[in-house]
Design an enzyme around this catalytic site. Structure first.
Site, PDB file in Angstrom:
ATOM      1  N   CYS A 124       7.370  -5.362  15.421  1.00 26.02           N
ATOM      2  CA  CYS A 124       7.113  -4.370  16.475  1.00 26.02           C
ATOM      3  C   CYS A 124       5.675  -4.584  16.964  1.00 26.02           C
ATOM      4  O   CYS A 124       4.772  -4.783  16.143  1.00 26.02           O
ATOM      5  CB  CYS A 124       7.297  -2.951  15.933  1.00 26.02           C
ATOM      6  SG  CYS A 124       8.941  -2.669  15.256  1.00 26.02           S
ATOM      7  N   CYS A 169       2.486  -2.638  15.508  1.00 29.81           N
ATOM      8  CA  CYS A 169       2.420  -2.403  14.063  1.00 29.81           C
ATOM      9  C   CYS A 169       1.667  -3.501  13.316  1.00 29.81           C
ATOM     10  O   CYS A 169       1.962  -4.683  13.464  1.00 29.81           O
ATOM     11  CB  CYS A 169       3.845  -2.286  13.518  1.00 29.81           C
ATOM     12  SG  CYS A 169       3.910  -2.169  11.723  1.00 29.81           S
ATOM     13  N   CYS A 179       6.650  -7.403   6.979  1.00 34.75           N
ATOM     14  CA  CYS A 179       7.888  -7.002   7.667  1.00 34.75           C
ATOM     15  C   CYS A 179       8.227  -8.079   8.681  1.00 34.75           C
ATOM     16  O   CYS A 179       7.343  -8.612   9.357  1.00 34.75           O
ATOM     17  CB  CYS A 179       7.705  -5.654   8.368  1.00 34.75           C
ATOM     18  SG  CYS A 179       9.193  -5.104   9.246  1.00 34.75           S
ATOM     19  N   CYS A 194       0.595   2.255   8.480  1.00 36.83           N
ATOM     20  CA  CYS A 194       1.427   1.066   8.363  1.00 36.83           C
ATOM     21  C   CYS A 194       0.685  -0.279   8.261  1.00 36.83           C
ATOM     22  O   CYS A 194       0.333  -0.876   9.271  1.00 36.83           O
ATOM     23  CB  CYS A 194       2.336   1.058   9.599  1.00 36.83           C
ATOM     24  SG  CYS A 194       3.945   0.391   9.302  1.00 36.83           S
ATOM     25  N   CYS A 251       3.521   8.157   1.107  1.00 40.84           N
ATOM     26  CA  CYS A 251       4.138   7.194   2.005  1.00 40.84           C
ATOM     27  C   CYS A 251       4.214   5.867   1.255  1.00 40.84           C
ATOM     28  O   CYS A 251       3.184   5.329   0.845  1.00 40.84           O
ATOM     29  CB  CYS A 251       3.225   7.104   3.231  1.00 40.84           C
ATOM     30  SG  CYS A 251       3.686   5.854   4.397  1.00 40.84           S
ATOM     31  N   GLU A 266       0.804  -1.209   0.000  1.00 38.52           N
ATOM     32  CA  GLU A 266       0.000   0.000   0.000  1.00 38.52           C
ATOM     33  C   GLU A 266       0.842   1.267   0.000  1.00 38.52           C
ATOM     34  O   GLU A 266       2.006   1.265   0.405  1.00 38.52           O
ATOM     35  CB  GLU A 266      -0.922   0.001   1.210  1.00 38.52           C
ATOM     36  CG  GLU A 266      -0.156  -0.021   2.498  1.00 38.52           C
ATOM     37  CD  GLU A 266      -1.061  -0.284   3.694  1.00 38.52           C
ATOM     38  OE1 GLU A 266      -1.977  -1.105   3.588  1.00 38.52           O
ATOM     39  OE2 GLU A 266      -0.839   0.344   4.729  1.00 38.52           O
TER      40      GLU A 266
END
Ligand code: SAH
Ligand code: SF4
Length: 349
Positions: free
Chosen positions: A119, A122, A115, A333, A108, A95
């Site tokens: 974290c 997230c 990922c 995110c 962005c 995205e």
């Protein structure tokens, strides 16, 4: 397999084209006509580059086919933020979020599908790692917007979408060049920000680039113990080493700090953060926690966020409390993809 010109820096693309043109017995000046059609005045397919002779267009299509990203979902927030979910050739989805602010349009962009760093706050981290994106797929997020409407061309780029850019250095390195060069997208280096948790060996490579690209470091905690709770990467690249590395970085750094209720938002924590930020003369970006990332965490109250910001300022630190943008379309995110998958799941069940 043929070379994909969209994965190359404009210089490298020009060299590959010049060689190919020579082999075909065409004048090499044609390369100067072809290269701008990659990024500067992009075409979706060579057939659309009507300033080139038709036989050349057909030959280009054979030798260097152009491929784009497929728009899967487009959402516009009440605050003007736009979110694009792109499908890639292998079905992965990524995205980009376009945030208009006065004369600025900040895009962005994502550097990985998913990922690996997990974290806790997230949404992308929860999804896990799928794969690295190619330069074509990273810079392509900008290219697609320009193809749709040149007026959408972003003035600023932030690597704050999905993924950790410094774990995909080779593609990100080429992307930075494509974004910045006049023959590429021509976006000024100071208008391009890379955001990272601090992958130290590659942070050094980024710092060595001569252009004035900006660096944002996702800190989120001012002590190793607290940071380890929120960000598993702390075990590999610890806060003290990260701070040392930032001292070597001779440009101003932005520290990103997501405020999580009762976790990292006390005034004592603000004091610890000020001690880190002050010697660096860093700018601290305070971000309200986007609730979609972690159901078990709560955003700080507005009053606490303001108190935290005030405390940093009292300690001589430049701090900015950011507004949450595009909340109604889950523009943070990794949020949208997670939602689309959840919906698809619901349809299957
Ligand atoms: N992996 C890189 C870049 C992508 S994340 C990094 O972590 O820096 C971009 C920013 O979004 C990071 O600062 C990250 O901490 C922030 N972010 C992630 N989840 C969030 C959430 N739930 N609410 C607010 N910001 C979030
Ligand atoms: Fe990865 Fe950045 Fe999300 Fe952490 S905040 S999981 S590094 S994308």
């Amino acid at each position: 397999m043929s070379v994909d010109l969209l994965n190359l820096t404009p210089e490298a693309a020009r060299a590959a084209l010049a060689e190919w043109l020579t082999q075909r017995g065409e004048p090499t000046y044609r390369a100067r006509q072809v290269v701008p059609r990659l990024w500067q005045r992009p075409v979706a397919r060579w057939a659309d580059a009507t300033d080139l002779p038709a036989p050349l267009r057909a030959a280009l299509d054979e030798a260097f086919p152009l491929t784009g990203l497929t728009l899967r979902t487009h959402q516009v927030s009440t605050d003007g933020t736009q979110k694009f979910l792109w499908a890639l050739d292998d079905g992965e989805a990524i995205e980009s979020v376009l945030i208009p602010e006065g004369k600025r349009r900040t895009l962005c962009i994502s550097s990985q599908a998913g990922c690996a760093l997990g974290c806790v706050f997230c949404a992308t981290g929860r999804m896990g790692f799928r794969r690295n994106l190619s330069a074509r797929e990273i810079a392509g997020q900008v290219r697609e917007l320009v193809l749709r409407d040149p007026a959408l061309k972003p003035t600023n780029i932030v690597f704050m979408g999905m993924g950790e850019p410094l774990l995909n250095w080779d593609a990100v390195d080429a992307t930075l060049t494509i974004l910045n060069r006049a023959e590429g997208l021509g976006i000024g280096a100071r208008h391009i920000t890379l955001s990272t948790v601090g992958i130290l060996p590659n942070l050094v490579k980024f710092a060595k680039r001569p252009e004035q690209f900006r660096l944002a470091v996702s800190l989120h905690a001012p002590s190793p113990a607290l940071r380890r709770e929120l960000m598993p990467i702390e075990k590999k690249y610890a806060l003290p080493q990260l701070m040392d590395a930032l001292k070597q970085f001779h440009r101003r750094v932005t520290l990103e700090y997501v405020l999580i209720g009762g976790k990292n938002d006390s005034l004592e924590t603000a004091d610890q953060l000020a001690k880190l930020a002050q010697p660096l003369e860093a700018l601290v970006n305070l971000l309200p926690l986007h609730p979609g990332g972690a159901p078990d965490l709560t955003p700080s109250t507005r009053a606490q966020m303001l108190a935290f910001e005030r405390r940093l300022k009292q300690r001589g630190v430049e701090a900015v409390l950011r507004r949450s943008r595009g909340l109604d379309i889950s523009a943070a995110c990794g949020q949208l993809r997670v939602e689309v998958e959840a919906e698809e799941h619901a349809h299957i069940e």
